[in-house]
Design a protein around this motif. Sequence first.
Motif, PDB file in Angstrom:
ATOM      1  N   PHE A 165       0.725  -1.186  -0.003  1.00 49.70           N
ATOM      2  CA  PHE A 165       0.181  -0.020   0.008  1.00 49.70           C
ATOM      3  C   PHE A 165       0.703   1.122  -0.078  1.00 49.70           C
ATOM      4  O   PHE A 165       0.546   2.150  -0.516  1.00 49.70           O
ATOM      5  N   LEU A 166       1.931   1.335   0.962  1.00 52.23           N
ATOM      6  CA  LEU A 166       2.720   2.454   0.890  1.00 52.23           C
ATOM      7  C   LEU A 166       3.293   2.787  -0.407  1.00 52.23           C
ATOM      8  O   LEU A 166       3.508   3.802  -0.627  1.00 52.23           O
ATOM      9  N   GLU A 167       3.918   1.567  -1.020  1.00 50.03           N
ATOM     10  CA  GLU A 167       4.780   1.730  -2.303  1.00 50.03           C
ATOM     11  C   GLU A 167       3.736   2.169  -3.272  1.00 50.03           C
ATOM     12  O   GLU A 167       3.933   3.110  -4.295  1.00 50.03           O
ATOM     13  N   ARG A 168       2.725   1.847  -3.522  1.00 54.08           N
ATOM     14  CA  ARG A 168       1.610   2.327  -4.456  1.00 54.08           C
ATOM     15  C   ARG A 168       1.331   3.826  -4.162  1.00 54.08           C
ATOM     16  O   ARG A 168       0.956   4.301  -5.130  1.00 54.08           O
ATOM     17  N   HIS A 169       1.453   4.288  -3.043  1.00 61.65           N
ATOM     18  CA  HIS A 169       0.905   5.811  -2.697  1.00 61.65           C
ATOM     19  C   HIS A 169       2.338   6.506  -2.523  1.00 61.65           C
ATOM     20  O   HIS A 169       2.312   7.603  -2.208  1.00 61.65           O
ATOM     21  N   GLY A 170       3.459   6.121  -3.070  1.00 63.79           N
ATOM     22  CA  GLY A 170       4.764   6.587  -3.021  1.00 63.79           C
ATOM     23  C   GLY A 170       5.180   7.133  -1.710  1.00 63.79           C
ATOM     24  O   GLY A 170       5.957   8.097  -1.252  1.00 63.79           O
ATOM     25  N   LEU A 171       4.750   6.384  -0.655  1.00 60.07           N
ATOM     26  CA  LEU A 171       5.267   6.582   0.602  1.00 60.07           C
ATOM     27  C   LEU A 171       6.548   5.784   0.991  1.00 60.07           C
ATOM     28  O   LEU A 171       6.731   4.747   0.274  1.00 60.07           O
ATOM     29  N   ASP A 172       7.220   5.851   2.053  1.00 63.74           N
ATOM     30  CA  ASP A 172       8.362   5.268   2.416  1.00 63.74           C
ATOM     31  C   ASP A 172       7.999   3.882   2.999  1.00 63.74           C
ATOM     32  O   ASP A 172       7.476   3.854   4.289  1.00 63.74           O
ATOM     33  N   ARG A 173       8.301   2.938   2.506  1.00 58.46           N
ATOM     34  CA  ARG A 173       8.117   1.373   2.971  1.00 58.46           C
ATOM     35  C   ARG A 173       8.814   1.237   4.279  1.00 58.46           C
ATOM     36  O   ARG A 173       8.667   0.355   5.058  1.00 58.46           O
ATOM     37  N   GLY A 174      10.255   1.616   4.017  1.00 60.32           N
ATOM     38  CA  GLY A 174      11.205   1.480   4.985  1.00 60.32           C
ATOM     39  C   GLY A 174      10.912   1.979   6.324  1.00 60.32           C
ATOM     40  O   GLY A 174      11.574   1.449   7.397  1.00 60.32           O
TER      41      GLY A 174
END
Length: 199
Positions: free
Chosen positions: A107-116
Amino acid sequence: MGRVILDTLRAPYDDRGVWASLTPEEARRLAGLLLSEAEAVESRTPTSGPHLAVVPLHGDACAVTVRGHALRVDQPVTDGGQDTGPTPVELFVASVAACVAHYAGRFLERHGLDRGALRVTADHTMAADRPARVATLTVDVDVPGLPPARARPLEAVAARCAVKNTLEHPPAITVRLRDDGRAPRPVGSSAAGGDQPRR
């Protein structure tokens, strides 16, 4: 304390003999790793059998291989094990948390957010009565800096992970005994009770 000596014998091309001196615990761990790796190599062959296998190592410890990936389970010292790995129940809890983390991370990756930045933790309690089972399981998802507008959608996505869905719509589980190479015969199912270990 006595030590276990592992000598691989000298080959013509060796400058000197190859050996290792191990404590009994180190020797057990090495033996477990070797058994686990051997099982993993064998399981990579498509015709070698099921994609998941469990073999005993020593005491309560078992090697688990899944598509060539090696894991180990054991019991805490307080429960008679040697604590060389998590318990099966802890792996179960970990599978729920890891599945939530996977869905949240995507979800975070799809919305350009930091998965780390994602951190997922879990805690559980065992039921006080029988049958032995997990009574409560709580999974916490922490994403520092998550925009407030993304909080509810992330929570909804994480709550729909495949492992959680499986718990809410449980599969039929059959335990079968394989005897002398003959066809397996059922000895228990998900509806059966019986004497079950605590963990």
